[in-house]
Design an enzyme around this catalytic site. Sequence first.
Site, PDB file in Angstrom:
ATOM      1  N   ASP A 124       3.831  20.496 -33.137  1.00  0.00           N
ATOM      2  CA  ASP A 124       3.439  19.249 -32.897  1.00  0.00           C
ATOM      3  C   ASP A 124       4.348  19.034 -32.659  1.00  0.00           C
ATOM      4  O   ASP A 124       5.730  20.150 -32.488  1.00  0.00           O
ATOM      5  CB  ASP A 124       2.692  18.334 -33.598  1.00  0.00           C
ATOM      6  CG  ASP A 124       2.258  17.153 -33.286  1.00  0.00           C
ATOM      7  OD1 ASP A 124       2.876  16.390 -33.157  1.00  0.00           O
ATOM      8  OD2 ASP A 124       0.822  16.583 -34.554  1.00  0.00           O
ATOM      9  N   ASP A 126       5.772  22.354 -27.968  1.00  0.00           N
ATOM     10  CA  ASP A 126       5.032  21.444 -26.630  1.00  0.00           C
ATOM     11  C   ASP A 126       4.043  21.779 -25.989  1.00  0.00           C
ATOM     12  O   ASP A 126       4.588  22.861 -25.396  1.00  0.00           O
ATOM     13  CB  ASP A 126       6.660  21.141 -25.559  1.00  0.00           C
ATOM     14  CG  ASP A 126       6.559  20.106 -24.533  1.00  0.00           C
ATOM     15  OD1 ASP A 126       5.046  20.264 -24.069  1.00  0.00           O
ATOM     16  OD2 ASP A 126       7.622  19.524 -23.681  1.00  0.00           O
ATOM     17  N   VAL A 127       3.153  21.517 -25.936  1.00  0.00           N
ATOM     18  CA  VAL A 127       2.186  22.161 -25.779  1.00  0.00           C
ATOM     19  C   VAL A 127       2.077  22.570 -24.030  1.00  0.00           C
ATOM     20  O   VAL A 127       1.064  23.286 -22.813  1.00  0.00           O
ATOM     21  CB  VAL A 127       0.634  21.757 -26.148  1.00  0.00           C
ATOM     22  CG1 VAL A 127       0.338  21.927 -27.581  1.00  0.00           C
ATOM     23  CG2 VAL A 127       0.217  20.845 -25.334  1.00  0.00           C
ATOM     24  N   ASN A 146      -5.907  20.860 -29.738  1.00  0.00           N
ATOM     25  CA  ASN A 146      -6.156  19.260 -30.128  1.00  0.00           C
ATOM     26  C   ASN A 146      -5.229  18.494 -29.488  1.00  0.00           C
ATOM     27  O   ASN A 146      -5.380  17.374 -29.788  1.00  0.00           O
ATOM     28  CB  ASN A 146      -6.585  19.095 -31.930  1.00  0.00           C
ATOM     29  CG  ASN A 146      -6.337  17.221 -32.004  1.00  0.00           C
ATOM     30  OD1 ASN A 146      -7.628  17.177 -31.774  1.00  0.00           O
ATOM     31  ND2 ASN A 146      -4.829  17.472 -32.560  1.00  0.00           N
ATOM     32  N   TYR A 174      -6.918   9.187 -18.604  1.00  0.00           N
ATOM     33  CA  TYR A 174      -7.342   9.549 -19.078  1.00  0.00           C
ATOM     34  C   TYR A 174      -9.037   9.861 -19.295  1.00  0.00           C
ATOM     35  O   TYR A 174      -9.258  11.328 -19.115  1.00  0.00           O
ATOM     36  CB  TYR A 174      -7.104   8.846 -20.386  1.00  0.00           C
ATOM     37  CG  TYR A 174      -7.697   9.082 -21.516  1.00  0.00           C
ATOM     38  CD1 TYR A 174      -6.503  10.038 -22.677  1.00  0.00           C
ATOM     39  CD2 TYR A 174      -9.165   9.133 -22.613  1.00  0.00           C
ATOM     40  CE1 TYR A 174      -6.880  10.730 -23.763  1.00  0.00           C
ATOM     41  CE2 TYR A 174      -9.453   9.835 -23.715  1.00  0.00           C
ATOM     42  CZ  TYR A 174      -8.104   9.932 -24.081  1.00  0.00           C
ATOM     43  OH  TYR A 174      -8.675  11.328 -25.215  1.00  0.00           O
ATOM     44  N   LYS A 233      -9.109  14.190 -19.262  1.00  0.00           N
ATOM     45  CA  LYS A 233     -10.524  14.677 -20.096  1.00  0.00           C
ATOM     46  C   LYS A 233     -11.682  15.529 -18.784  1.00  0.00           C
ATOM     47  O   LYS A 233     -12.061  16.583 -19.789  1.00  0.00           O
ATOM     48  CB  LYS A 233     -11.289  13.463 -21.344  1.00  0.00           C
ATOM     49  CG  LYS A 233      -9.885  13.336 -22.018  1.00  0.00           C
ATOM     50  CD  LYS A 233      -8.990  14.760 -22.704  1.00  0.00           C
ATOM     51  CE  LYS A 233      -8.760  14.169 -23.889  1.00  0.00           C
ATOM     52  NZ  LYS A 233      -8.197  15.237 -25.075  1.00  0.00           N
TER      53      LYS A 233
END
Length: 243
Positions: free
Chosen positions: A43, A71-72, A98, A165, A169
């Site tokens: 995270d 940092d994804v 997630n 958003y 998604k």
Amino acid sequence: MTVINEIYNYENKVAVITGGSRNIGKNVANALIEKGAKVIIGDILDREGQKTVEEFNSRVGKHVASFLHTDVTKYKDLMELFQLAENTFGGVDIVFLNAGITLDHDILLDPLDDEQDEKIMNVNTMGIIKGTKVAVRHLNKRGGGVIVATSSALGLEAYSYTSMYNASKHAVVGWIKSFEHLPSVCNVRINAVCPYAVETDFLKQFPKPMVRLTQSINSIPVDMDTVIKAVILLIEDKKRNGN
């Protein structure tokens, strides 16, 4: 809910969870630990992440969780996170991608700003794509495993006020549905959980008109336990892939 005939054994299983310092990620991590798994949490929230793993380790009375700033959107960070799982607990069996954000969820009339406009796609979508690519390489070392990604009900349908958003998604759902072949290639399954709004800090960042609309239609917020059960189902049910 589907009944799983074969008992999934979590003992000696290791899970990597992004966005695991709080909210859905933390609750899923807790559920996996209670079932006997060990977890590695990544995270950008360092204080919350470290506090979460200290809480887990203290409650269990042994080392069952570790944290790493992640940092994804960066392959380097993701590679280090998965390597930590191998170095600490011996490998990776379960991956829960997630991490996500709701900031800048509707940018149409905002200033023309490259960084702002790309941020939500980089975290919500590219974070899943990059996380999947790194995860598959590590799961393959263990002979296979399972990936669950967090999308959203707004990845299946779209509401006004949340255009970026919605797009981020929807892209995750398209990505997940692209891997019917994956189990035959490397014995890895990948699925997505798509909840309506859950009572977390994220919900407060959405515009009030959208929240009121979805609440009136779907009786949300969704109970956290329902989301946890959905993630566990997607981990355990070996017939589910690309769902």
